[in-house]
Design a protein around this motif. Structure first.
Motif, PDB file in Angstrom:
ATOM      1  N   SER A 133     -14.388  -7.123   1.521  1.00 46.77           N
ATOM      2  CA  SER A 133     -13.716  -7.424   2.772  1.00 46.77           C
ATOM      3  C   SER A 133     -14.754  -7.434   3.903  1.00 46.77           C
ATOM      4  O   SER A 133     -15.960  -7.407   3.650  1.00 46.77           O
ATOM      5  CB  SER A 133     -12.585  -6.429   3.025  1.00 46.77           C
ATOM      6  OG  SER A 133     -11.830  -6.840   4.136  1.00 46.77           O
ATOM      7  N   TYR A 183       0.821  -1.209   0.000  1.00 45.05           N
ATOM      8  CA  TYR A 183       0.000   0.000   0.000  1.00 45.05           C
ATOM      9  C   TYR A 183       0.860   1.267   0.000  1.00 45.05           C
ATOM     10  O   TYR A 183       0.386   2.350  -0.283  1.00 45.05           O
ATOM     11  CB  TYR A 183      -0.919   0.036   1.224  1.00 45.05           C
ATOM     12  CG  TYR A 183      -2.103  -0.899   1.136  1.00 45.05           C
ATOM     13  CD1 TYR A 183      -3.370  -0.401   0.874  1.00 45.05           C
ATOM     14  CD2 TYR A 183      -1.961  -2.263   1.319  1.00 45.05           C
ATOM     15  CE1 TYR A 183      -4.468  -1.248   0.800  1.00 45.05           C
ATOM     16  CE2 TYR A 183      -3.043  -3.116   1.239  1.00 45.05           C
ATOM     17  CZ  TYR A 183      -4.298  -2.611   0.982  1.00 45.05           C
ATOM     18  OH  TYR A 183      -5.369  -3.455   0.899  1.00 45.05           O
ATOM     19  N   SER A 186     -15.941  -4.530 -11.515  1.00 46.07           N
ATOM     20  CA  SER A 186     -17.002  -5.425 -11.079  1.00 46.07           C
ATOM     21  C   SER A 186     -18.160  -5.399 -12.097  1.00 46.07           C
ATOM     22  O   SER A 186     -18.663  -6.445 -12.520  1.00 46.07           O
ATOM     23  CB  SER A 186     -17.457  -4.980  -9.690  1.00 46.07           C
ATOM     24  OG  SER A 186     -18.650  -5.571  -9.355  1.00 46.07           O
ATOM     25  N   TRP A 218      -7.155   7.018  12.427  1.00 53.37           N
ATOM     26  CA  TRP A 218      -8.000   6.258  11.487  1.00 53.37           C
ATOM     27  C   TRP A 218      -9.445   6.250  11.974  1.00 53.37           C
ATOM     28  O   TRP A 218     -10.369   6.490  11.203  1.00 53.37           O
ATOM     29  CB  TRP A 218      -7.486   4.814  11.341  1.00 53.37           C
ATOM     30  CG  TRP A 218      -8.452   3.979  10.543  1.00 53.37           C
ATOM     31  CD1 TRP A 218      -8.596   3.960   9.193  1.00 53.37           C
ATOM     32  CD2 TRP A 218      -9.453   3.101  11.061  1.00 53.37           C
ATOM     33  NE1 TRP A 218      -9.608   3.117   8.824  1.00 53.37           N
ATOM     34  CE2 TRP A 218     -10.161   2.568   9.955  1.00 53.37           C
ATOM     35  CE3 TRP A 218      -9.819   2.692  12.347  1.00 53.37           C
ATOM     36  CZ2 TRP A 218     -11.207   1.653  10.090  1.00 53.37           C
ATOM     37  CZ3 TRP A 218     -10.862   1.786  12.484  1.00 53.37           C
ATOM     38  CH2 TRP A 218     -11.546   1.282  11.362  1.00 53.37           C
ATOM     39  N   GLY A 255     -12.746   4.193  -5.459  1.00 55.72           N
ATOM     40  CA  GLY A 255     -14.152   4.161  -5.830  1.00 55.72           C
ATOM     41  C   GLY A 255     -14.498   3.963  -7.287  1.00 55.72           C
ATOM     42  O   GLY A 255     -15.638   3.631  -7.582  1.00 55.72           O
ATOM     43  N   PHE A 280     -22.149   7.713   3.322  1.00 58.31           N
ATOM     44  CA  PHE A 280     -22.756   6.608   2.565  1.00 58.31           C
ATOM     45  C   PHE A 280     -24.080   6.156   3.162  1.00 58.31           C
ATOM     46  O   PHE A 280     -24.573   5.085   2.834  1.00 58.31           O
ATOM     47  CB  PHE A 280     -21.788   5.419   2.496  1.00 58.31           C
ATOM     48  CG  PHE A 280     -20.553   5.732   1.708  1.00 58.31           C
ATOM     49  CD1 PHE A 280     -20.622   5.821   0.324  1.00 58.31           C
ATOM     50  CD2 PHE A 280     -19.350   5.947   2.329  1.00 58.31           C
ATOM     51  CE1 PHE A 280     -19.496   6.118  -0.416  1.00 58.31           C
ATOM     52  CE2 PHE A 280     -18.218   6.245   1.602  1.00 58.31           C
ATOM     53  CZ  PHE A 280     -18.289   6.333   0.218  1.00 58.31           C
ATOM     54  N   LEU A 289      -7.887   4.834   3.939  1.00 59.19           N
ATOM     55  CA  LEU A 289      -7.508   3.565   3.315  1.00 59.19           C
ATOM     56  C   LEU A 289      -6.133   3.084   3.782  1.00 59.19           C
ATOM     57  O   LEU A 289      -5.916   1.899   4.006  1.00 59.19           O
ATOM     58  CB  LEU A 289      -7.499   3.725   1.783  1.00 59.19           C
ATOM     59  CG  LEU A 289      -7.059   2.521   0.971  1.00 59.19           C
ATOM     60  CD1 LEU A 289      -8.090   1.404   1.054  1.00 59.19           C
ATOM     61  CD2 LEU A 289      -6.840   2.890  -0.490  1.00 59.19           C
ATOM     62  N   VAL A 306     -15.945   1.072   2.920  1.00 64.43           N
ATOM     63  CA  VAL A 306     -16.999   2.039   3.271  1.00 64.43           C
ATOM     64  C   VAL A 306     -17.927   2.285   2.087  1.00 64.43           C
ATOM     65  O   VAL A 306     -19.048   2.736   2.269  1.00 64.43           O
ATOM     66  CB  VAL A 306     -16.435   3.417   3.710  1.00 64.43           C
ATOM     67  CG1 VAL A 306     -16.070   3.448   5.149  1.00 64.43           C
ATOM     68  CG2 VAL A 306     -15.308   3.873   2.834  1.00 64.43           C
ATOM     69  N   ASN A 315     -13.532  -2.976   6.657  1.00 63.31           N
ATOM     70  CA  ASN A 315     -14.263  -3.328   5.428  1.00 63.31           C
ATOM     71  C   ASN A 315     -14.432  -2.084   4.561  1.00 63.31           C
ATOM     72  O   ASN A 315     -14.055  -0.979   4.948  1.00 63.31           O
ATOM     73  CB  ASN A 315     -15.617  -3.963   5.781  1.00 63.31           C
ATOM     74  CG  ASN A 315     -16.545  -2.953   6.414  1.00 63.31           C
ATOM     75  OD1 ASN A 315     -16.144  -1.852   6.762  1.00 63.31           O
ATOM     76  ND2 ASN A 315     -17.791  -3.320   6.585  1.00 63.31           N
ATOM     77  N   GLU A 374     -23.938   0.204  -9.433  1.00 65.04           N
ATOM     78  CA  GLU A 374     -23.975  -0.907 -10.399  1.00 65.04           C
ATOM     79  C   GLU A 374     -25.405  -1.264 -10.798  1.00 65.04           C
ATOM     80  O   GLU A 374     -25.657  -1.656 -11.934  1.00 65.04           O
ATOM     81  CB  GLU A 374     -23.278  -2.145  -9.822  1.00 65.04           C
ATOM     82  CG  GLU A 374     -21.777  -1.987  -9.850  1.00 65.04           C
ATOM     83  CD  GLU A 374     -21.049  -3.295  -9.660  1.00 65.04           C
ATOM     84  OE1 GLU A 374     -21.390  -4.286 -10.311  1.00 65.04           O
ATOM     85  OE2 GLU A 374     -20.124  -3.320  -8.823  1.00 65.04           O
ATOM     86  N   SER A 401     -21.352   1.530  -4.281  1.00 74.26           N
ATOM     87  CA  SER A 401     -21.034   0.898  -5.562  1.00 74.26           C
ATOM     88  C   SER A 401     -22.122  -0.085  -5.974  1.00 74.26           C
ATOM     89  O   SER A 401     -22.398  -0.247  -7.156  1.00 74.26           O
ATOM     90  CB  SER A 401     -19.667   0.219  -5.520  1.00 74.26           C
ATOM     91  OG  SER A 401     -19.687  -0.796  -4.596  1.00 74.26           O
ATOM     92  N   PHE A 449     -11.312   8.454  -2.271  1.00 75.99           N
ATOM     93  CA  PHE A 449     -12.559   8.045  -2.917  1.00 75.99           C
ATOM     94  C   PHE A 449     -12.353   7.866  -4.413  1.00 75.99           C
ATOM     95  O   PHE A 449     -12.886   6.950  -5.025  1.00 75.99           O
ATOM     96  CB  PHE A 449     -13.649   9.093  -2.657  1.00 75.99           C
ATOM     97  CG  PHE A 449     -14.368   8.857  -1.365  1.00 75.99           C
ATOM     98  CD1 PHE A 449     -13.707   8.314  -0.284  1.00 75.99           C
ATOM     99  CD2 PHE A 449     -15.704   9.173  -1.232  1.00 75.99           C
ATOM    100  CE1 PHE A 449     -14.352   8.090   0.908  1.00 75.99           C
ATOM    101  CE2 PHE A 449     -16.371   8.951  -0.046  1.00 75.99           C
ATOM    102  CZ  PHE A 449     -15.694   8.413   1.022  1.00 75.99           C
ATOM    103  N   THR A 464     -12.753  -0.029  -9.059  1.00 81.30           N
ATOM    104  CA  THR A 464     -13.393  -1.189  -8.434  1.00 81.30           C
ATOM    105  C   THR A 464     -14.795  -1.424  -9.008  1.00 81.30           C
ATOM    106  O   THR A 464     -15.112  -2.514  -9.477  1.00 81.30           O
ATOM    107  CB  THR A 464     -13.528  -0.937  -6.921  1.00 81.30           C
ATOM    108  OG1 THR A 464     -13.963   0.416  -6.740  1.00 81.30           O
ATOM    109  CG2 THR A 464     -12.243  -1.163  -6.190  1.00 81.30           C
ATOM    110  N   THR A 465     -15.608  -0.356  -8.979  1.00 76.89           N
ATOM    111  CA  THR A 465     -16.979  -0.487  -9.475  1.00 76.89           C
ATOM    112  C   THR A 465     -16.960  -0.824 -10.963  1.00 76.89           C
ATOM    113  O   THR A 465     -17.714  -1.679 -11.431  1.00 76.89           O
ATOM    114  CB  THR A 465     -17.757   0.835  -9.235  1.00 76.89           C
ATOM    115  OG1 THR A 465     -17.587   1.211  -7.880  1.00 76.89           O
ATOM    116  CG2 THR A 465     -19.226   0.677  -9.542  1.00 76.89           C
TER     117      THR A 465
END
Ligand code: HEM
Length: 441
Positions: free
Chosen positions: A382, A112, A318, A132, A311, A143, A124, A389, A387, A398, A394, A307, A314-315
Motif C-alpha cells: 500500500s 476489517y 510473498s 491512531w 506480519g 522498524f 491496523l 509499517v 501504508n 525475505e 518483511s 504484528f 503476508t511474508t
C-alpha cells in the motif's frame, strides 16, 4: 383468512421500520452501483450472484479478466456491487495514487470488523485520528534500520531451522509443499521479534496457539467470502461463532501471559529496561516506553497481536510465490544464486504497465525500466499515510530466507506453473501449495 393479508402487511411494515437504516443504505449502494463502471448488475443483488459459485482462484481470475476488459475501454476504476457493499478497484497507478494520497479517506472498511474481537483498536484497525496517530508514532520506530539489524539474529536462527527440516526432503528426494513450512518459519520469526519468545512452531505444528492463529485466519476468510455468514445469527447457529470465540480466547491468553511475564521481568530488573532499543523486542519497547505509561495491558496486547496477524502470513505468502517463480525460472534462480542480489518480486497484473504480467522478470524493477512508470503502479505494501509499517522488516526477512534457500538448494517445480493459482484470501495463497523438489547444492 381475511386477517392474513393485514397481518402480513403489518409484519412487512414492522420489518421495514426496524431495518430502515440498513435498507436505505442498500438502496444508496444500488444507486452508486448504477453510476460507476462495472459488470452488469441485478436489482438489489448487484454482482453478488457472479461470486456465489466461484472459489478463491476463480474469483481472482474473474476480477483480473474483468479489470483488463474495463482498462481496454479506457476506464480508470471498476466496481463490484454486493448487497449493501461496494468494492471499487483503481485500475492504474495514477488512480490508486489519488485514493492513497487522500488525507480524509483513511478509515478501514467493514470487512476489517471481523478481526476486532482479537485486535481491538490497534494501529491496523483503528480509524484515522489522534489515537491512531499516537499508536503509529510508537510502532514506527520499531522498524528503524538499526532495530532491523537486531532482528537479523532471529531471521537467521529460524531460517536455519527451516533448512534443517527441509533437508529431510532433499535427502529423500520426496516432493515437498513449501508453503506450510515457510508459514511456520515466519510465525516463529514474528514471535521471536515481537515478543522475544521461542514458540518453535516449526517443531510443534500442533501447538494450540499455532492452531488458533491458523484457524482464525482461515475463518476470517470464510466469513468474508460467504455473504450468508455475515449475518450474526447464521454465523452463530452454524457454530462458527463458538469456533471464533475459542480461537480468540486461546490467542489472547497466550499474548496476555507473555506480556504479564515480560512486565514482571522488567519490574524485577531481570530484563534491563535501560538497555538500548536496538536490543529490545517490540513488546519490551512498548512496555518500557514513557509514551505508553497510560496504555492498558489490553492496548499493548492488541498491538503485539497485530504484528502477529499482519506480519507472518503476508511474508510467508510473498516468499512462497517467490520460490514458485524461482522453481519455474531456473535461469533466474541460478543468476540470483550466483549474485545473491537484492531482488523482490510480487504479482501485479496490469498488462499496460507490466506486459505479460505472469512472466517472472525481476528486470522490470531495474531503474531504467522504472522511469516513466507511476510510483503507484507497484504498491504491494500500500502507500500513503496508512501504508505498511512492516515493509522493511518483511523485505529483510525475505532476503534472509532467499539467501539460505538458494545457497542450500536448487528448487525444482513438481507441478506446471499455472496449476497452483493465487486464491482470494486476506493474502492470495497458492491454491495447490508450492510443491517442489529440493536438490542439495
Ligand atoms: C510481504 C509482507 C507484507 C505485505 C505484502 C504487507 C502489506 C500491507 C498492506 C497492503 C497494508 C495496508 C492494509 C490496509 O490498507 O488496510 C499493510 C498494513 C500494515 N502492515 Fe503490512 N505487509 C507485510 C508485512 C508486514 C509485517 C512483517 C508487519 C509487522 C511486523 C506488518 C504490519 C502492518 C501494520 C501494523 C499495518 C497497518 C498500518 C496502519 O494502518 O497504520 N506488515 N501491510
Amino acid at each position: 383468512m381475511a386477517l392474513i393479508i393485514p397481518i402480513l402487511f403489518t409484519l412487512f411494515l414492522l420489518f421495514i421500520i426496524q431495518n430502515y437504516k440498513r435498507i436505505s443504505w442498500i438502496l444508496k449502494v444500488c444507486d452508486y452501483g448504477k453510476r460507476l463502471p462495472g459488470p452488469p448488475i441485478q436489482p438489489i443483488l448487484g454482482n453478488t450472484n457472479t461470486f456465489v459459485d466461484k472459489d478463491g482462484v476463480q474469483m481472482i481470475e474473474y476480477i483480473v479478466k474483468t479489470a483488463n476488459e474495463f482498462r481496454e475501454k479506457g476506464e480508470k476504476i471498476m466496481r463490484f456491487q454486493l448487497i449493501g457493499k461496494m468494492l471499487v478497484l483503481p485500475l492504474d497507478g495514477e488512480t490508486a495514487q489519488s485514493i492513497l494520497q487522500s488525507t480524509t479517506e483513511l478509515d478501514k472498511g467493514d470487512d476489517y470488523g471481523f478481526a476486532r474481537a482479537w485486535l481491538g483498536r490497534s494501529v491496523l484497525l483503528e480509524g484515522y485520528g489522534e489515537r491512531w496517530k499516537s499508536h503509529r508514532r510508537l510502532v514506527t520506530p520499531t522498524f528503524h534500520f538499526a532495530k532491523l539489524e537486531g532482528y537479523l539474529e532471529v531471521f537467521n536462527r529460524e531460517t536455519k531451522i527451516m533448512m534443517e527440516i527441509l533437508d529431510e526432503f532433499a535427502k529423500s528426494g520426496e516432493t515437498v509443499d513449501l508453503f506450510p513450512y515457510i508459514k511456520r518459519c515466519t510465525l516463529d520469526v514474528i514471535c521471536g521479534t515481537a515478543m522475544g519468545i521461542n514458540v518453535d512452531s516449526q517443531h510443534n505444528p500442533s501447538d494450540p496457539y499455532v492452531k488458533a492463529v491458523e484457524g482464525f485466519n482461515k475463518l476470517s476468510v470464510t466469513h468474508a467470502m460467504k455473504p450468508h455468514l455475515q449475518n450474526d445469527f447464521i454465523f452463530w447457529i452454524l457454530g462458527y461463532q463458538k469456533q471464533k470465540d475459542d480461537f480468540v480466547r486461546t490467542m489472547k491468553q497466550f499474548t496476555g501471559k507473555v506480556t504479564a511475564e515480560r512486565r514482571a521481568a522488567i519490574e524485577s530488573g531481570e530484563v534491563d529496561q535501560h538497555s538500548s532499543k536496538r536490543d529490545m523486542n517490540f513488546l519490551d519497547i512498548l512496555l518500557c516506553s514513557k509514551e505508553t505509561s497510560n496504555w492498558s495491558e489490553e492496548d499493548i496486547r492488541e498491538e503485539v497481536d497485530t504484528f502477529m496477524f499482519a506480519g507472518h502470513d503476508t511474508t510467508a505468502t510473498s516468499f512462497s510465490w517467490m520460490c514458485w517463480n524461482m522453481a519455474h525460472n531456473p535461469n533466474i534462480q541460478e543468476k540470483v544464486y550466483e549474485e545473491l542480489i537484492d531482488i523482490f518480486a510480487v504479482f501485479h497484473s496490469n498488462p499496460n504497465v507490466f506486459p505479460n504480467p505472469e512472466k517472472f522478470d525481476p528486470d522490470r524493477f531495474l531503474p531504467e525500466k522504472m522511469d516513466g512508470r507511476n510510483a503507484y503502479d507497484y504498491i504491494p505494501f500500500s502507500a500513503g499515510l496508512r501504508n505498511c509499517v512492516g515493509q522493511k522488516f518483511s523485505q529483510l526477512n525475505e532476503k534472509v530466507l532467499l539467501i539460505h534457500m538458494l545457497k542450500n538448494y536448487k528448487i525444482e517445480p513438481k507441478l506446471a506453473f499455472s496449476k497452483t493459482r493465487p486464491s482470494l484470501e486476506i493474502v492470495s495463497k497458492p491454491s495447490n501449495g508450492i510443491p517442489v523438489r529440493l536438490i542439495r547444492r
